[in-house]
Motif scaffolding. Sequence first.
Motif, PDB file in Angstrom:
ATOM      1  N   SER A 190       0.855  -1.188   0.000  1.00 42.02           N
ATOM      2  CA  SER A 190       0.000   0.000   0.000  1.00 42.02           C
ATOM      3  C   SER A 190       0.888   1.235   0.000  1.00 42.02           C
ATOM      4  N   THR A 191       0.265   2.390   0.041  1.00 45.80           N
ATOM      5  CA  THR A 191       1.053   3.626   0.081  1.00 45.80           C
ATOM      6  C   THR A 191       1.813   3.771   1.389  1.00 45.80           C
ATOM      7  N   TYR A 192       1.459   2.997   2.411  1.00 48.54           N
ATOM      8  CA  TYR A 192       2.111   3.085   3.716  1.00 48.54           C
ATOM      9  C   TYR A 192       3.099   1.938   3.959  1.00 48.54           C
ATOM     10  N   GLY A 193       3.174   0.991   3.020  1.00 46.02           N
ATOM     11  CA  GLY A 193       4.057  -0.158   3.195  1.00 46.02           C
ATOM     12  C   GLY A 193       3.322  -1.454   2.923  1.00 46.02           C
ATOM     13  N   SER A 194       3.961  -2.568   3.247  1.00 52.08           N
ATOM     14  CA  SER A 194       3.382  -3.885   2.976  1.00 52.08           C
ATOM     15  C   SER A 194       2.214  -4.161   3.907  1.00 52.08           C
ATOM     16  N   ILE A 195       1.105  -4.655   3.327  1.00 54.21           N
ATOM     17  CA  ILE A 195      -0.039  -5.058   4.140  1.00 54.21           C
ATOM     18  C   ILE A 195      -0.343  -6.553   3.967  1.00 54.21           C
ATOM     19  N   MET A 196       0.522  -7.259   3.234  1.00 57.76           N
ATOM     20  CA  MET A 196       0.452  -8.719   3.158  1.00 57.76           C
ATOM     21  C   MET A 196       1.871  -9.206   2.867  1.00 57.76           C
ATOM     22  N   ALA A 197       2.377 -10.106   3.718  1.00 59.65           N
ATOM     23  CA  ALA A 197       3.758 -10.571   3.567  1.00 59.65           C
ATOM     24  C   ALA A 197       3.858 -12.008   4.034  1.00 59.65           C
ATOM     25  N   ILE A 198       4.869 -12.705   3.507  1.00 58.27           N
ATOM     26  CA  ILE A 198       5.127 -14.089   3.901  1.00 58.27           C
ATOM     27  C   ILE A 198       6.594 -14.204   4.293  1.00 58.27           C
ATOM     28  N   GLY A 199       6.839 -14.839   5.437  1.00 64.04           N
ATOM     29  CA  GLY A 199       8.201 -14.930   5.954  1.00 64.04           C
ATOM     30  C   GLY A 199       8.525 -16.328   6.460  1.00 64.04           C
ATOM     31  N   PRO A 200       9.812 -16.651   6.546  1.00 62.46           N
ATOM     32  CA  PRO A 200      10.236 -17.986   6.991  1.00 62.46           C
ATOM     33  C   PRO A 200      10.238 -18.112   8.515  1.00 62.46           C
ATOM     34  N   ARG A 201      10.031 -19.343   8.974  1.00 66.52           N
ATOM     35  CA  ARG A 201      10.147 -19.678  10.394  1.00 66.52           C
ATOM     36  C   ARG A 201      10.687 -21.099  10.491  1.00 66.52           C
TER      37      ARG A 201
END
Length: 668
Positions: free
Chosen positions: A472-483
């Motif tokens: 979005s204009t403010y940054g990521s609003i959906m992300a996927i990360g490792p664990r």
Amino acid sequence: MSWMSALGAWGWAALLAVPPLIVLLYFLKLRRRPVEVPSTYLWKKTLEDLHVNSLWQRLRNNLLMFLQILTVLLVALACLRPSCRSTDLLGNRYIFLVDHSASMSATDSDRGTRLAEAKERVAALIDQMKPGDLGMLISFSNQAEVVQSYTESQSLLKQKLATITQTQRSTDITEALNAASGLANPPAVLTDDGYQQVTEGKEAALMIVTDGGFDPIDDFTFGNLRPNYLAVGSIEVPVNVGITAFAVNDDLGGSAKREAFAQLRNTSSTDQEVDVSLLVEDRLFDAKKNVKVPAGRSVGINFPVSGLFEGLGRATRMKLVIETPDIYLQDNVAYAVVNPPRKSRVLVITDGNPYLELALNTEPIQQVATPVFRPESFLNQEEYQKKSVLGEYDLIIYDRCQPKVMPNCNTVFIDHVPLGQEWKFGERRFPTPLVDVRRSHPLMTTMQLTGVMVLEARPVKGPPGTISLLDSTYGSIMAIGPRGGHQDLVIAFPFSQTNEAGEVQVNTDWPSKLSFPLFVQRVVSFLGEGGKFLAGDTISPGSTAKLRPAASVSKVSIKTPSAATYEVSRDTKNQFLFSQTEMCGIYEVISREYSTPVAPDTHLFAVNLFDPRESDIAVRESLGIGFEEISAERERVPRIQEYWKWLVALAILVLVLEWYVFNRRVLI
């Protein structure tokens, strides 16, 4: 013995004229001048010199003259550069690097395979070692092993040489070079006085016995190592057509289009035609005759295999074979597996989300997964705590809630972040315009979100390796990360919200778009691994296989292509790591559930060496290592041992002796 003159005709004439001139000098008549002497003893010395004052008087024995003539003769002999040619080893330390990678199984050698030729040549070099010489033996493929450390025993070296066996691994000499360099060039350690050598480096001859089938090594310095490249294999470019890729597609919605794909590569200098057969459970399923493969090129072929997926109830083995023989059979066979589809075990923790429930109850999802809905209070129950820790779920979706302990599976968090300090939310923003979609990720491929509206969302940041899927204009609003061995997907906005009056308010119109059920289907397929037929990517020989059985088990049994059986225990990440993948072929994984005595679950995975460089079995004429280009020696090249340096040193010693005798006589 051979001679190589270092002087021309005039040079030799001048040099050979020196001895007669020395003799003539001893015949010259001395010019005397009156000298007062203190003793008659000195007249005796003078009387001796009168013997040469006469030109034709007989020459007396004179040591100085003989020493001077000997010096000139030694210099003349040194100018002839006497030398001898020999194949004997030079030095007293030798490190033998023996390549036993897959390409060394090629049969273009007079001794059978290239590895057999390499071992024979190394054995001959060991026989040339002199008493007191030290030898070391290192085998290498894509990893190195010190077969025998430094020893004077030739019999022990040859005994260890015989234990080197053929592998099916790719080639990488880096580790072997580092092992050899660590002995010849010991590293310096940092002390209070600066960097200092722990031990003194000693020069060693490095004998690299290989066909050269590896990439150039840039970052390496030989130092005290004297490299020699002993090439094995045919001088001519051999004919070889190999399989460099083989797989079965696994599209969820297109079983009618499923095919087995293969890539063939011709590394020879002429066009080739080959016959290719596809076998299923060792029975001929399909074949292609006279497949044309241009010189130095690759071609793709495919086989329709849709019938294999209809009613598939057990794991199935597939094998692709190039029936046309050549000298390198390693890449003439490739393997693939088709495992029966299983439904993902999906747990949804929510106190009510009609949009998510509707999307998960569609027919495409029901075919590949079994969603189970539970309220947030279920997180405190023993059933959840046990199953989540044991990894009995493939995917857990947390709708506006968070567990006390992260589960052993992939997760989706809606309007919340995973437990821990690595995931963080920013301030809630209203409204939140969308600006970019990462369509290169499997979850977002071809995803059309144009016109999707999100009212409130919070920018989210994840751990290292996190990928933003929706910005979005403010940054990521959906992300996927490792664990660890799992992945966490965070959707940083709710689909609906309840206000202070208890009224439900829509926060986004995405569930009304066609892209929403498609997105949910991809989440189940990608993170839940639902409906998958295949066992995953092909594993290279020697690599570690990461297995995750369908049921929660403490141990699995793995049967290799050679019929050897291993038991592997589950690690803390709910994975079974298996590293005994030395052979190409199909491996069988057998697992049994904890609580039920039913027949064990069985699935397969394949190990293949798909390495175009390894299939290019032409013997390299040189090795590029560091800043050096090492030319190949097909046979042991005779070395030239020159002796002129020793003759010059002897001439200098004679000259020093002559100077000493002269000064001795003067003093006396």
